[in-house]
Motif scaffolding. Structure first.
Motif, PDB file in Angstrom:
ATOM      1  N   THR A  98     -38.227 -84.171  -2.561  1.00 48.82           N
ATOM      2  CA  THR A  98     -36.937 -83.041  -2.749  1.00 48.82           C
ATOM      3  C   THR A  98     -37.530 -82.932  -5.235  1.00 48.82           C
ATOM      4  OG1 THR A  98     -35.810 -85.994  -3.310  1.00 48.82           O
ATOM      5  CG2 THR A  98     -35.168 -84.334  -1.939  1.00 48.82           C
ATOM      6  N   ARG A  99     -36.566 -82.746  -5.280  1.00 52.16           N
ATOM      7  CA  ARG A  99     -37.119 -81.921  -7.350  1.00 52.16           C
ATOM      8  C   ARG A  99     -36.130 -82.547  -7.589  1.00 52.16           C
ATOM      9  NH1 ARG A  99     -35.809 -76.563  -8.236  1.00 52.16           N
ATOM     10  NH2 ARG A  99     -36.800 -77.247 -10.302  1.00 52.16           N
ATOM     11  N   MET A 100     -36.915 -83.571  -8.913  1.00 52.81           N
ATOM     12  CA  MET A 100     -36.456 -85.128  -9.468  1.00 52.81           C
ATOM     13  C   MET A 100     -34.908 -84.053 -10.783  1.00 52.81           C
ATOM     14  SD  MET A 100     -39.425 -87.241 -10.848  1.00 52.81           S
ATOM     15  CE  MET A 100     -40.856 -85.878 -10.769  1.00 52.81           C
ATOM     16  N   GLY A 101     -34.045 -85.051 -11.378  1.00 52.41           N
ATOM     17  CA  GLY A 101     -33.176 -84.130 -12.386  1.00 52.41           C
ATOM     18  C   GLY A 101     -33.113 -84.922 -12.825  1.00 52.41           C
ATOM     19  N   LEU A 102     -31.772 -85.513 -13.622  1.00 55.75           N
ATOM     20  CA  LEU A 102     -32.122 -85.984 -15.568  1.00 55.75           C
ATOM     21  C   LEU A 102     -32.191 -87.190 -15.546  1.00 55.75           C
ATOM     22  CD1 LEU A 102     -30.480 -85.706 -17.973  1.00 55.75           C
ATOM     23  CD2 LEU A 102     -28.607 -86.508 -17.005  1.00 55.75           C
ATOM     24  N   HIS A 103     -32.486 -88.352 -14.635  1.00 50.60           N
ATOM     25  CA  HIS A 103     -32.635 -89.399 -14.122  1.00 50.60           C
ATOM     26  C   HIS A 103     -33.991 -89.591 -14.978  1.00 50.60           C
ATOM     27  CE1 HIS A 103     -32.514 -93.827 -13.703  1.00 50.60           C
ATOM     28  NE2 HIS A 103     -33.975 -93.449 -12.634  1.00 50.60           N
ATOM     29  N   HIS A 104     -34.956 -89.333 -13.833  1.00 50.13           N
ATOM     30  CA  HIS A 104     -36.003 -88.928 -14.485  1.00 50.13           C
ATOM     31  C   HIS A 104     -37.221 -88.863 -14.814  1.00 50.13           C
ATOM     32  CE1 HIS A 104     -36.075 -90.235  -9.500  1.00 50.13           C
ATOM     33  NE2 HIS A 104     -37.568 -90.457 -10.346  1.00 50.13           N
ATOM     34  N   LEU A 156     -35.573 -88.561 -18.404  1.00 48.68           N
ATOM     35  CA  LEU A 156     -35.333 -89.383 -18.810  1.00 48.68           C
ATOM     36  C   LEU A 156     -35.762 -90.484 -19.661  1.00 48.68           C
ATOM     37  CD1 LEU A 156     -31.123 -89.662 -19.269  1.00 48.68           C
ATOM     38  CD2 LEU A 156     -32.681 -88.328 -20.859  1.00 48.68           C
ATOM     39  N   ALA A 157     -36.439 -90.638 -17.860  1.00 54.13           N
ATOM     40  CA  ALA A 157     -37.353 -91.818 -17.713  1.00 54.13           C
ATOM     41  C   ALA A 157     -38.753 -91.424 -18.272  1.00 54.13           C
ATOM     42  CB  ALA A 157     -37.382 -92.724 -16.145  1.00 54.13           C
ATOM     43  N   HIS A 158     -39.297 -90.173 -18.338  1.00 54.03           N
ATOM     44  CA  HIS A 158     -40.970 -89.505 -18.125  1.00 54.03           C
ATOM     45  C   HIS A 158     -40.834 -89.057 -19.824  1.00 54.03           C
ATOM     46  CE1 HIS A 158     -40.856 -87.798 -14.033  1.00 54.03           C
ATOM     47  NE2 HIS A 158     -41.111 -89.163 -14.142  1.00 54.03           N
ATOM     48  N   VAL A 159     -39.307 -88.469 -20.289  1.00 55.42           N
ATOM     49  CA  VAL A 159     -39.272 -88.647 -21.983  1.00 55.42           C
ATOM     50  C   VAL A 159     -39.333 -89.639 -22.624  1.00 55.42           C
ATOM     51  CG1 VAL A 159     -38.461 -87.344 -23.587  1.00 55.42           C
ATOM     52  CG2 VAL A 159     -38.744 -85.871 -21.790  1.00 55.42           C
ATOM     53  N   LEU A 160     -38.973 -90.732 -21.832  1.00 59.88           N
ATOM     54  CA  LEU A 160     -38.664 -91.433 -23.279  1.00 59.88           C
ATOM     55  C   LEU A 160     -40.119 -92.656 -22.965  1.00 59.88           C
ATOM     56  CD1 LEU A 160     -35.417 -92.600 -22.198  1.00 59.88           C
ATOM     57  CD2 LEU A 160     -35.489 -93.088 -24.646  1.00 59.88           C
ATOM     58  N   GLY A 161     -40.134 -92.904 -21.268  1.00 58.97           N
ATOM     59  CA  GLY A 161     -41.771 -93.253 -21.062  1.00 58.97           C
ATOM     60  C   GLY A 161     -42.566 -93.654 -22.010  1.00 58.97           C
ATOM     61  N   GLY A 162     -42.883 -91.857 -21.858  1.00 58.21           N
ATOM     62  CA  GLY A 162     -43.868 -91.243 -22.569  1.00 58.21           C
ATOM     63  C   GLY A 162     -43.958 -90.902 -24.215  1.00 58.21           C
ATOM     64  N   ALA A 163     -42.520 -91.279 -24.454  1.00 62.39           N
ATOM     65  CA  ALA A 163     -42.274 -91.098 -25.525  1.00 62.39           C
ATOM     66  C   ALA A 163     -42.592 -92.690 -26.816  1.00 62.39           C
ATOM     67  CB  ALA A 163     -41.712 -90.812 -26.176  1.00 62.39           C
ATOM     68  N   PHE A 164     -42.119 -93.741 -25.978  1.00 59.81           N
ATOM     69  CA  PHE A 164     -42.380 -94.434 -26.402  1.00 59.81           C
ATOM     70  C   PHE A 164     -43.227 -95.664 -26.317  1.00 59.81           C
ATOM     71  CE2 PHE A 164     -38.065 -92.786 -28.061  1.00 59.81           C
ATOM     72  CZ  PHE A 164     -38.148 -92.801 -28.874  1.00 59.81           C
ATOM     73  N   GLY A 190     -34.334 -92.261 -32.620  1.00 68.02           N
ATOM     74  CA  GLY A 190     -34.924 -91.512 -32.130  1.00 68.02           C
ATOM     75  C   GLY A 190     -34.733 -90.198 -30.696  1.00 68.02           C
ATOM     76  N   LEU A 191     -33.219 -91.503 -30.650  1.00 66.99           N
ATOM     77  CA  LEU A 191     -32.610 -90.804 -29.929  1.00 66.99           C
ATOM     78  C   LEU A 191     -32.125 -89.395 -29.566  1.00 66.99           C
ATOM     79  CD1 LEU A 191     -29.790 -93.372 -29.050  1.00 66.99           C
ATOM     80  CD2 LEU A 191     -32.315 -92.742 -27.798  1.00 66.99           C
ATOM     81  N   PRO A 192     -31.981 -88.787 -31.284  1.00 67.46           N
ATOM     82  CA  PRO A 192     -31.463 -87.208 -30.575  1.00 67.46           C
ATOM     83  C   PRO A 192     -32.935 -86.321 -30.474  1.00 67.46           C
ATOM     84  CG  PRO A 192     -30.528 -88.431 -32.964  1.00 67.46           C
ATOM     85  CD  PRO A 192     -31.683 -89.599 -32.028  1.00 67.46           C
ATOM     86  N   GLY A 193     -34.137 -86.640 -30.479  1.00 68.31           N
ATOM     87  CA  GLY A 193     -34.711 -86.276 -30.589  1.00 68.31           C
ATOM     88  C   GLY A 193     -35.440 -86.244 -28.774  1.00 68.31           C
ATOM     89  N   VAL A 194     -35.210 -87.081 -28.560  1.00 67.37           N
ATOM     90  CA  VAL A 194     -35.272 -87.282 -26.949  1.00 67.37           C
ATOM     91  C   VAL A 194     -33.948 -85.776 -26.815  1.00 67.37           C
ATOM     92  CG1 VAL A 194     -34.966 -89.087 -24.845  1.00 67.37           C
ATOM     93  CG2 VAL A 194     -36.170 -89.589 -27.186  1.00 67.37           C
ATOM     94  N   ALA A 195     -32.908 -86.100 -26.605  1.00 70.94           N
ATOM     95  CA  ALA A 195     -32.329 -85.301 -26.517  1.00 70.94           C
ATOM     96  C   ALA A 195     -32.059 -84.187 -26.448  1.00 70.94           C
ATOM     97  CB  ALA A 195     -30.582 -86.058 -27.018  1.00 70.94           C
ATOM     98  N   GLU A 196     -32.586 -83.360 -27.641  1.00 76.95           N
ATOM     99  CA  GLU A 196     -33.291 -82.400 -27.223  1.00 76.95           C
ATOM    100  C   GLU A 196     -34.443 -81.791 -26.992  1.00 76.95           C
ATOM    101  OE1 GLU A 196     -31.860 -80.219 -29.218  1.00 76.95           O
ATOM    102  OE2 GLU A 196     -30.336 -80.940 -30.221  1.00 76.95           O
TER     103      GLU A 196
END
Length: 360
Positions: free
Chosen positions: A247-253, A255-263, A328-334
């Motif tokens: 199945t295709r990944m959604g918001l949860h994954h 967020l984990a990818h963006v946050l994990g990669g960034a920080f 750093g949260l606003p940049g992740v959200a954007e």
């Protein structure tokens, strides 16, 4: 006056038909299965295996190395979370020097991710021996990190052709890692229930997976040495991995990818602290998933039950404790809102930031 062009029968059918594909895989399950890895490498016709192992799996890796005997070409014991391309380059140098024609990965998601990255660059077959509940061994998904950005791709060729599940390999997992790794698997199954391409097969797998994880995890935490509960938890995580694969990944994954990669955050802990927040955000827009999870948990608020499991973790339970800077949260959200994964409730940047603030 022009009339609207009528759609063909094929066009009409295509809108209604969902496609469910099963990846070809050979799976060995049960106590002692790890002793069969050497035979699996031989079955593949490989003669020079690269053994990739995480430091936490050094003991079983040593056993596998001995079982491989002359088929062991080299070892690489430095996989890193989020599969940095720089680390993959180091492993590739070993592959080329050793002339490896097969890669055996033993450990958690770091080892299995590195093996996928090697296979993606060489086409050599993989044997995966997971020692955690990450589930990535069952997926055709590879996430690689470079310059703080994690890029994910999906290709059937990335999935290991042979997976070996031995519950004895999970007995040494610390309580904290047991909890967070199982929560990681739980996230795969939960998100599959609201995926846009979910089928009755993925629903059935996800339901059995969630049921098994929520039943077995408390038993394992109460008695970490109990092999029966460990085996059930491992099998439930196996099903969760299939859900992630199909199945295709959604918001949860996302967020984990963006946050994990960034920080550069630990993957399992990140899943643990995000899941309940994403469930609370998504379930009102996913009534079928909410109903199914309600039946499994026996509660009208499945997100609260998951939050209770997450908050009992003895390590970090918030993004702030994990080291994420609030500014750093606003940049992740954007970033998430600008190119969202498919989700039952498409989020705005403001909504993503509010979710992250709650998790912070």
């Amino acid at each position: 006056m022009s009339l609207p062009r009528s759609r063909s029968a094929a066009d009409r059918v295509d809108v209604q038909v969902r496609v469910h594909e099963m990846l070809p895989a050979r799976v060995l399950v049960g106590p002692g299965a790890v002793r069969l890895v050497g035979g699996e490498v031989e079955r593949l016709g490989a003669r020079r295996a690269l053994l990739v192992a995480t430091p936490s799996a050094s003991a079983p890796a040593g056993q596998v190395a001995g079982d491989l005997g002359p088929r062991l070409a080299a070892r690489f014991d430095r996989p890193a979370p989020h599969t940095p391309v720089a680390v993959t380059a180091e492993a590739m140098a070993v592959v080329e020097e050793a002339g490896a024609d097969c890669v055996v990965a033993i450990g958690g998601g770091s080892a299995i991710g590195l093996a996928k990255a090697v296979a993606a660059r060489t086409g050599i077959p993989q044997v995966a021996v997971p020692t955690t509940y990450a589930g990535s061994e069952m997926t055709p998904v590879l996430g690689e990190t470079e310059d703080g950005v994690k890029t994910t791709r999906r290709d059937p060729a990335l999935a290991p052709g042979t997976v070996v599940y031995d519950p004895a390999l999970t007995l040494g997992m610390p309580r904290g890692l047991t909890r967070t790794s199982a929560m990681n698997a739980l996230a795969h199954a939960v998100e599959a229930l609201w995926a846009p391409d979910a089928t009755m097969v993925s629903d059935a797998l996800a339901t059995e997976s969630v049921t098994g994880i929520l039943a077995a995890l408390p038993e394992v935490l109460d008695d970490p040495s109990g092999t029966e509960a460990r085996a059930r938890l491992q099998s439930a995580a196996w099903l969760a991995g299939i859900c992630l694969a199909r199945t295709r990944m959604g918001l949860h994954h996302q967020l984990a990818h963006v946050l994990g990669g960034a920080f550069d955050l630990p993957h399992a802990e990140l899943h643990t602290m995000l899941l309940a927040h994403v469930m609370a955000f998504n379930l009102p827009a996913a009534p079928a998933a909410a109903s199914r999870l309600g039946r499994i948990t026996g509660t009208g608020d499945p997100a609260a039950m998951v939050a209770e499991l997450a908050h009992a973790y003895e390590g970090p339970t918030s993004l702030s404790e994990l080291g994420v800077p609030r500014d750093g949260l606003p940049g992740v959200a954007e970033r998430v809102a600008a190119d969202p994964y498919p989700n039952p409730r498409p989020p705005t940047a403001a909504e993503v930031q509010a979710l992250l603030e709650a998790a912070w």
